[in-house]
Scaffold this motif. Structure first.
Motif, short mmCIF file in Angstrom:
data_model
loop_
_atom_site.label_atom_id
_atom_site.label_comp_id
_atom_site.label_asym_id
_atom_site.label_seq_id
_atom_site.Cartn_x
_atom_site.Cartn_y
_atom_site.Cartn_z
N VAL A 24 -0.85 3.83 -11.40
CA VAL A 24 -1.23 3.52 -10.03
C VAL A 24 -2.72 3.87 -9.86
O VAL A 24 -3.08 5.03 -9.90
CB VAL A 24 -0.40 4.34 -9.01
CG1 VAL A 24 -0.92 4.09 -7.59
CG2 VAL A 24 1.07 3.99 -9.13
N ASP A 83 -3.87 -4.25 -13.39
CA ASP A 83 -3.99 -4.84 -12.05
C ASP A 83 -4.40 -3.75 -11.06
O ASP A 83 -3.73 -2.73 -10.94
CB ASP A 83 -2.63 -5.44 -11.67
CG ASP A 83 -2.70 -6.06 -10.28
OD1 ASP A 83 -3.82 -6.20 -9.73
OD2 ASP A 83 -1.63 -6.41 -9.74
N LYS A 143 -0.24 7.75 1.42
CA LYS A 143 0.08 6.49 0.72
C LYS A 143 0.22 6.71 -0.78
O LYS A 143 0.94 6.00 -1.47
CB LYS A 143 -1.02 5.44 0.97
CG LYS A 143 -1.09 4.98 2.42
CD LYS A 143 -1.88 3.67 2.52
CE LYS A 143 -2.33 3.41 3.94
NZ LYS A 143 -3.75 3.83 4.13
N SER A 181 -5.30 -4.69 -7.79
CA SER A 181 -5.34 -5.31 -6.47
C SER A 181 -4.71 -4.42 -5.40
O SER A 181 -5.17 -4.38 -4.27
CB SER A 181 -4.65 -6.67 -6.51
OG SER A 181 -3.32 -6.48 -6.94
N ASP A 182 -3.67 -3.68 -5.78
CA ASP A 182 -3.08 -2.80 -4.76
C ASP A 182 -3.39 -1.33 -5.01
O ASP A 182 -2.56 -0.45 -4.81
CB ASP A 182 -1.57 -3.04 -4.62
CG ASP A 182 -0.88 -3.02 -5.96
OD1 ASP A 182 -1.59 -2.81 -6.98
OD2 ASP A 182 0.35 -3.20 -6.00
N LYS A 217 -12.66 -1.91 -8.25
CA LYS A 217 -11.36 -2.53 -8.61
C LYS A 217 -11.56 -3.56 -9.72
O LYS A 217 -10.79 -3.60 -10.69
CB LYS A 217 -10.75 -3.23 -7.39
CG LYS A 217 -10.03 -2.28 -6.44
CD LYS A 217 -9.35 -3.08 -5.36
CE LYS A 217 -9.17 -2.24 -4.11
NZ LYS A 217 -8.65 -3.01 -2.98
N ARG A 256 6.37 2.99 -6.72
CA ARG A 256 5.82 2.21 -7.83
C ARG A 256 6.04 2.84 -9.20
O ARG A 256 5.97 2.15 -10.22
CB ARG A 256 4.32 1.96 -7.61
CG ARG A 256 4.11 0.95 -6.47
CD ARG A 256 2.71 0.92 -5.92
NE ARG A 256 1.73 0.58 -6.92
CZ ARG A 256 0.41 0.52 -6.67
NH1 ARG A 256 -0.03 0.74 -5.44
NH2 ARG A 256 -0.43 0.21 -7.63
N VAL A 314 -4.68 2.29 -4.31
CA VAL A 314 -4.60 3.07 -3.07
C VAL A 314 -6.00 3.61 -2.77
O VAL A 314 -6.63 4.22 -3.65
CB VAL A 314 -3.61 4.24 -3.23
CG1 VAL A 314 -3.42 4.94 -1.89
CG2 VAL A 314 -2.27 3.74 -3.76
N GLU A 315 -6.47 3.37 -1.54
CA GLU A 315 -7.81 3.83 -1.19
C GLU A 315 -7.69 5.11 -0.37
O GLU A 315 -7.03 5.13 0.67
CB GLU A 315 -8.55 2.74 -0.41
CG GLU A 315 -8.69 1.47 -1.26
CD GLU A 315 -9.53 0.39 -0.60
OE1 GLU A 315 -10.12 0.67 0.48
OE2 GLU A 315 -9.60 -0.71 -1.16
N GLU A 323 -14.36 -2.76 -3.89
CA GLU A 323 -14.07 -4.05 -4.52
C GLU A 323 -14.65 -4.13 -5.92
O GLU A 323 -14.02 -4.56 -6.87
CB GLU A 323 -14.58 -5.22 -3.65
CG GLU A 323 -13.80 -5.38 -2.34
CD GLU A 323 -12.27 -5.33 -2.52
OE1 GLU A 323 -11.75 -6.00 -3.45
OE2 GLU A 323 -11.60 -4.60 -1.75
N ALA A 370 3.33 5.71 -2.96
CA ALA A 370 3.20 4.88 -4.16
C ALA A 370 3.88 5.53 -5.36
O ALA A 370 4.46 4.85 -6.20
CB ALA A 370 1.71 4.64 -4.46
#
Lengths: 429, 599
Positions: free
Chosen positions: B130, B157, B174, B159-160, B147, B182, B162-163, B144, B178
Motif C-alpha cells: 500500500v 499501482d 485511512k 493510483s490509490d 505517484k 487492502r 493514501v495521502e 501526482e 487500508a
C-alpha cells in the motif's frame, strides 16, 4: 590528587593560615587537612626547590595601540586608561603576593604585555619602589621592560632608566617595512633603528626580537636579515619562528587558506639551522630554544622560568608559581583587564590558586629546563616527584643525536632543540 | 487467540526521514495502544532504543487493536526492521513473517535509493503493498509526480495511494482502513502441527533470551515443549505474550499471530533467525523454506592496543557473542600485535558495529587488522585449507592454486551515475552479467570477487553515486584466480597485521596505494622510515617518511607552563592509541585505513 582551587583577595591572610591559624606541620609530613592519601609525599628537600631557579616578579601591562595578527598574548586596545587606578591595583596585587612569600628578595623584575612602554614612567617607578619595599632586590637585580621601537616610546626611555629599569627588550620583529606591515606592526624599520639607538645610549643591556619563517621569506633572505641583526645586536637577541597561534587573526586567515607564502617545513627547519650557525659564529649561541646572548648576558628573569624558580605574576591574566609553606601553587589572575581591575578595586578575588602535584611539578621542570642549553638535572627532577627516565628511551634519543649528557645533566643537542616537543613525547609520553 | 480473518501483519518500508517513526507513533496513538502520556514516555524512548538497535539488527514489533469501519475489531501486527545489505538475510526473514507492507514516500522528495532495495525485498516476499504519500501538507508536496515515479520506478499501482501527514495526523485513519481492506489476512491451519518462524531474538536482562515468533500453523501455549528444527534443541516454554507495545502475557498464540516466547534459553546463539519452531511431541513434517545458518564472510583480527587489556577483550567478546549468533571468534597470535582474536562478520557494517560496541560499551581500544575473506588454498599434496588470515598462508612453493569467493552483486542506480558504477565494478575485477533499465534507473548485475567488496566497496559506491545507489549481493561460489600474499614492511620489519591477499595483476598498484596511505597515516619520527610492499622477498612498492626536522614551541615563558604540561599529558594519552613496531609508533586506525582506496 585533584587540584584544590581556592581564591585569595588582596588583604587576606595567606591561604594556609585560613580558616584558623594553626602551627605549620614539619615539611613533608602528612597534612591532616588535605587529602594526600594518593599523592606521594614530596621529598623534604623539594619543598624549597624554587631556590634552584630563583625568585622574580612579572608585571603585566595589557594595553596596546593595536593588536598584532600573530599575537596570542593577553593584550587589548584601549583609548582611555585610568593610570592611577591601574597603578594602585598593580601595587595591591604585589602586596598580596608579598604576604605569601615573606623573607625573600627579588632577583629580577620584568614588565611585559601588551605594550609596557605605554606605561607612564611614574607608574613604573612606583611599582619598582613597591617591590623594593615589599621584598627588596638582590644586589645587581635585573629590571627589564618590553618596548615597542617607536620614537614616542623611545622618548620615555630616560624616564624608565631613572625609575630603575636597567634592561629593555624591543619588539623589532623584522628589518624591512613591507614585512613589518604584514606583521601588523605600526613602526617602520628606520624608526625601529632610531629607537634602538636611543635604547643603546640609555641602557647597557638591550635585547630585540625578530620573527622568522614569515610569509614569503626564503632561507637566503633570513640569512641576510639575521646577519644585519647580529651586526646591530648589543648583548641579547630573541629569534622566534612565526607560529600560528589559535585565536589570532593569522589563525583565522590560515584556517581559510588565506595566509599564503608560509615557508615549507624544510625551509623553516633550514632557517632554524642557519640561525644556530650564524649566532654561534657571532658569539651569541642559543642558551634557550629562541634566545641568544653573549655569555653572561642571558635574560635572568626568563631563566627563572626555565630553571623552574618561583615568580609572582601581577596584572590581568598573569601566571605565577609560588611556593607557600612547602606547597607549590600555580596562580592565575583574571584575564579580562576590566574584570581584573574591578575585582582588585573591590577587594574581590582576582586570582585562582591551584596546588601543583609533585609529578606535575617534575613535568613542568622537565619541559622548561630542557629548553635550556644547560638542560635538566635528573636528580632534581626525581626529587620533585618525577619518575626516573626510562634508560632505554634516553639511550635511543642519545643515539639519534637528539639528547646528550653534559656532566650530570641531560640536554637537547642543537638538532634536538629543533625537535624538543617530539623529544619530550618520546621521553615521557 | 484471534481469528485469521481478523489479523493483518505488515511492515513499513521507507527511506530515512520520510516519516516511518512518526507514522508508527500515530498508528499506536490512534489505536489507543498507549495513552497520550505514555506516548511520550514509552514510544519515544523505544524509538531511541530502536535507533541504537538499528545497528544491532533487532526487529521491533507492536500489536495494535483496531475497530474498523465495518464494526469489526482487528489485530494489526507491525514489524519494523532496519535494512542494510549486511543483514539482508535477517530483513528477508522479517519480511516473510508478514503479508503486506506500507510503502511510505515523502511527497516532496520522491522515491529514494534505500527505499528501492527494501521494497524489492517486500515484493520478493510476496507482499501486498500500500503506497502512502507522507508530508502531503508541505507546500513542496507533489503527490501526482511522486505517484508516477512510484509506478515507473517500482512498477506498482499507485493510483490509490493514501495521502497523509503523519505529523498532523491527517489521513492516518485511512492508512488503518487500508491495512484492513487492502492487505490480505494471513493463512494457517489451527489444527495442524505447530509451525512457527523464529523472526528474531535478543537478550533481556530480566527475562533471558526473548524469541520473536510468527505462528504459521498450530497453536503455541505456555508450558509446551518446543523444538528448534535446525539445532534439534528442545525447551519448555515459560512465557508467551505479545507486544502492545510493552510485553503482555497471553494464553496462547494461534496461526497468523506474532508474539514472543521465553523458554530458559541460555544464549541468543542457541536461536537461529529463520529457524522453524515446532512441538517436540507432534512435530511438523517440513521446516519453513529459506532457513540459512548465519555465515560469516568477512574476517579480521581484533587486538587490544594495550596488550594488558587482552583478558578484558576476551570477556567483552564473549559477552557480545552471547547476543549475536552471526559473529564468530577464535584466539589469534600475531608477531606484531601479540594476543588477540580472529573474528568473523556478516559484512563490513557488522564488523564496524561490533568494533564500535567493544570500544564504547567495554571501553577497550582496539586495533583492527585488514579484513579478509575465506580463501580455499589447494596445496601440492592434494589437501585444501580454508585460509581466514593471510598471515597463515603456506609457503608458495607448496601451493597449487588458490580459489576465492565470488558474489553476484545487484546495484540499482540513477542513470547519471551509471558510468561511475561500471568503472568501480571493473576496477574491482568485476564481470558484468546484466544491465537493464527501470524508468530512469539502471540495474546492473556483476560477478565480483568478495575480497574486492568487503572492504570499502559500499562506501565507494555511496560516494560515487552521492548515496543514490542501492546494493545487494549473494555468494555464488569459489573460483580460482592468480592470488598472492602481499606483505608490508615498516622500517624494514614486516608487520603481519598489514598482510593482505591480492590479485597478482593488481599487486603493484595496491602495494603503492597502501604505502602511500601509510605514509600519510604514520606520523613523522625523528628518523626516516622506509615503508615497503613485498611479495615473497621482492619489493614491489616503496615510500619513505622523511625525518621530522622541526617540532618545537618557539615561545614558552612563565604563563605557558600549565598549558604546555597539559598538552604533554594529552599527548601521553594519544600515544596510548599507538602501537610500537621496533622504533616506529603506528596509530591504531592505520591498520584499517591503510586499505581504504580512493580509486
Amino acid at each position: 590528587m585533584p587540584p584544590e582551587p581556592f581564591a585569595i583577595r588582596p588583604g587576606d591572610a595567606p591561604p594556609a593560615a585560613r580558616p584558623a591559624p594553626r602551627p605549620s606541620a614539619p615539611e613533608g609530613a602528612p597534612d591532616p587537612d588535605r587529602n594526600r592519601a594518593t599523592a606521594p609525599a614530596p621529598d623534604p628537600g623539594a619543598t624549597e626547590d624554587w631556590r634552584a631557579g630563583g625568585f622574580g616578579i612579572y608585571v603585566h601591562w595589557p594595553f596596546c595601540k593595536s593588536k598584532c595578527p600573530y599575537c596570542d598574548f593577553n593584550s587589548h586596545v584601549s583609548a582611555h586608561v585610568d593610570h592611577d587606578a591601574w597603578r594602585q591595583a598593580l601595587i595591591a596585587d604585589l602586596e598580596a603576593a608579598a604576604r605569601l612569600t615573606p623573607g625573600r628578595r627579588a632577583r629580577t623584575m620584568f614588565f611585559g604585555g601588551g605594550t609596557p612602554s605605554l606605561m607612564p614612567p611614574a607608574t613604573v617607578a612606583a611599582l619598582i619602589d613597591a617591590v623594593e619595599r615589599l621584598w627588596g632586590f638582590e644586589p645587581g637585580a635585573e629590571i627589564t621592560l618590553e618596548a615597542n621601537p617607536t620614537s614616542v616610546e623611545a622618548a620615555a626611555f630616560r624616564g624608565y632608566a631613572a625609575a630603575g629599569v636597567n634592561r629593555v627588550s624591543m619588539g623589532v620583529q623584522a628589518l624591512n617595512d613591507a614585512d613589518l606591515r604584514a606583521l601588523g606592526r605600526t613602526h617602520g624599520a628606520a624608526e625601529a633603528m632610531a629607537a634602538f639607538d636611543v635604547a643603546r645610549a640609555v641602557f647597557r643591556r638591550v635585547s630585540f626580537d625578530l620573527i622568522y619563517a614569515r610569509q614569503n621569506q626564503t632561507p637566503q633572505a633570513w640569512e641576510a636579515e639575521l646577519r644585519r641583526a647580529l651586526d646591530l645586536a648589543a648583548d641579547h637577541l630573541s629569534l622566534y619562528q612565526l607560529t600560528i597561534e589559535p585565536g589570532t587573526r593569522f589563525a583565522q586567515l590560515h584556517a581559510r587558506g588565506r595566509l599564503r607564502g608560509l615557508p615549507a617545513d624544510d625551509d623553516a627547519a633550514r632557517m632554524y639551522e642557519l640561525t644556530q650557525e650564524l649566532c654561534e659564529a657571532a658569539g651569541m649561541p642559543a642558551y634557550e630554544i629562541s634566545n641568544h646572548a653573549r655569555p653572561g648576558d642571558e635574560s635572568r628573569h626568563n631563566l627563572i622560568y626555565w630553571r623552574y624558580g618561583d615568580y609572582v605574576g601581577a596584572g590581568p591574566g598573569a601566571h605565577g608559581r609560588l611556593t607557600v609553606e612547602g606547597r607549590r601553587l600555580a596562580t592565575e589572575n583574571l584575564r579580562a583587564p576590566g574584570a581584573w581591575l574591578e575585582a582588585m578595586r573591590a577587594g574581590r578575588p582576582a586570582a585562582s590558586f591551584e596546588e601543583i602535584a609533585p609529578e606535575d611539578q617534575a613535568a613542568e621542570y622537565l619541559l622548561m629546563s630542557l629548553r635550556l642549553a644547560e638542560g635538566t638535572d635528573p636528580a632534581r627532577h626525581a626529587r620533585l616527584g618525577g619518575r626516573p627516565f626510562d634508560p632505554e628511551r634516553v639511550a635511543r634519543l642519545v643515539e639519534q643525536g637528539v639528547l646528550t649528557w653534559r656532566a650530570e645533566r641531560l640536554a637537547a643537542t642543537r638538532k634536538g632543540r629543533a625537535l624538543l616537543d617530539a623529544a619530550l613525547r618520546e621521553l615521557v609520553a | 487467540m484471534t481469528e485469521l480473518s481478523k489479523i493483518r501483519n505488515f511492515s513499513i518500508v521507507a527511506h530515512i526521514d520520510h516519516g516511518k517513526s512518526t507514522l508508527a507513533d500515530r498508528l499506536i496513538q490512534l489505536t489507543g495502544a498507549l495513552s497520550e502520556r505514555e506516548m511520550k514516555e514509552q514510544v519515544l524512548d523505544s524509538m531511541e532504543l530502536e535507533r541504537e538497535r538499528g545497528i544491532t539488527i533487532k526487529a521491533n514489533t507492536v500489536r495494535l487493536n483496531y475497530t474498523a469501519q465495518d464494526g469489526e475489531t482487528y489485530v494489526l501486527n507491525l514489524i519494523d526492521t532496519p535494512g542494510h545489505v549486511d543483514f539482508a538475510y535477517e530483513v528477508s526473514r522479517s519480511m516473510r513473517a508478514v503479508e503486506g507492507s506500507l510503502l511510505v514516500v515523502d511527497a516532496s522528495q520522491g522515491v529514494e535509493a534505500q527505499t528501492l532495495a527494501n521494497v524489492y525485498q517486500a515484493i520478493d516476499a510476496g507482499h501486498e503493498i500500500v503506497p502512502v504519500l507522507n508530508k502531503i501538507d508541505l507546500p513542496a508536496a507533489e503527490p501526482e509526480r511522486v505517484k508516477e515515479q512510484i509506478e515507473d520506478v517500482i512498477g506498482i499501482d499507485a493510483s490509490d495511494a493514501v495521502e497523509i501527514s503523519a505529523k498532523t495526523g491527517l489521513g492516518v485513519d485511512k492508512v488503518l482502513e487500508a491495512i484492513v481492506t487492502r492487505l490480505p489476512a494471513p493463512k494457517g491451519d489451527r489444527d495442524a502441527p505447530l509451525k512457527a518462524m523464529l523472526v528474531d531474538s535478543w537478550y533481556d536482562a530480566y527475562l533471558g533470551v526473548v524469541v520473536l515468533v510468527r505462528i504459521v500453523d498450530g497453536v503455541l501455549k505456555k508450558g509446551d515443549r518446543i523444538r528448534m528444527m535446525s539445532t534439534k534443541a528442545s525447551y519448555a516454554v515459560d512465557r508467551i505474550g505479545v507486544f502492545s507495545p510493552s510485553m503482555q502475557p497471553v494464553e496462547e498464540l494461534g496461526p497468523g499471530e506474532i508474539g514472543f516466547l521465553t523458554a530458559s534459553i541460555k544464549q541468543v546463539r542457541d536461536t537461529r533467525v529463520g529457524d522453524t519452531i515446532t512441538h517436540e511431541k507432534r512435530p511438523c513434517a517440513e521446516p519453513l523454506p529459506g532457513f540459512k545458518p548465519a555465515q560469516p564472510v568477512v574476517f579480521c583480527g581484533l587486538f587490544p592496543v594495550d596488550s594488558n587489556d587482552f583478558e578484558d577483550l576476551r570477556s567483552a567478546i564473549e559477552k557480545l557473542a552471547l547476543n549475536d549468533a552471526s559473529f564468530t571468534y577464535e584466539m589469534e597470535t600475531s608477531a606484531a600485535l601479540g594476543f588477540g582474536f580472529r573474528c568473523g562478520f556478516l559484512g563490513l557494517l557488522h564488523l564496524e558495529v561490533v568494533r564500535e560496541r567493544l570500544e564504547r560499551e567495554f571501553d577497550i581500544d582496539l586495533i583492527t587488522t585488514a579484513p579478509s575473506v575465506i580463501y580455499h588454498v589447494y596445496k601440492t599434496d592434494g589437501t585444501m585449507i580454508e585460509l581466514h588470515n593471510p598471515a597463515d598462508m603456506p609457503d608458495p612453493v607448496k601451493v597449487a592454486r588458490i580459489e576465492e569467493p565470488r558474489i553476484k552483486a545487484t546495484i540499482l542506480v540513477p542513470d547519471e551515475y551509471l558510468g561511475d558504477v561500471l568503472k568501480l565494478c571493473q576496477d574491482r575485477r568485476g564481470i558484468q552479467l546484466d544491465l537493464t533499465y527501470a524508468g530512469s534507473r539502471a540495474m546492473v548485475v556483476y560477478d565480483l570477487p568478495l575480497n574486492e567488496v568487503v572492504f570499502d566497496f559500499y562506501d565507494r559506491l555511496k560516494s560515487v553515486t552521492k548515496g543514490y545507489a542501492s546494493f545487494d549481493y549473494q555468494l555464488i561460489g569459489y573460483r580460482e584466480d592468480n592470488l598472492v600474499k602481499m606483505q608490508i614492511l615498516v622500517n624494514d620489519e614486516p608487520v603481519d597485521a598489514l598482510s593482505t591477499m591480492v590479485h597478482r595483476a593488481r599487486a603493484e598498484a595496491r602495494g603503492r596505494a597502501m604505502c602511500e596511505k601509510l605514509k600519510e597515516l604514520i606520523p613523522q619520527h625523528m628518523f626516516k622510515i622506509p615503508i615497503q610492499a613485498a611479495i615473497g622477498g621482492r619489493i614491489i612498492a616503496r615510500e619513505t617518511i622523511s625525518a621530522l626536522r622541526k617540532d618545537v614551541t618557539a615561545k614558552c615563558y612563565g604563563g605557558d607552563v600549565t598549558r604546555k604540561r597539559k598538552l604533554l599529558e594529552k599527548q601521553k594519552a594519544g600515544k596510548k592509541r599507538m602501537r610500537q613496531f621496533g622504533k616506529v609508533d603506528i596509530p591504531q586506525e592505520a591498520f584499517i585505513n591503510a586499505l581504504k582506496m580512493d580509486d
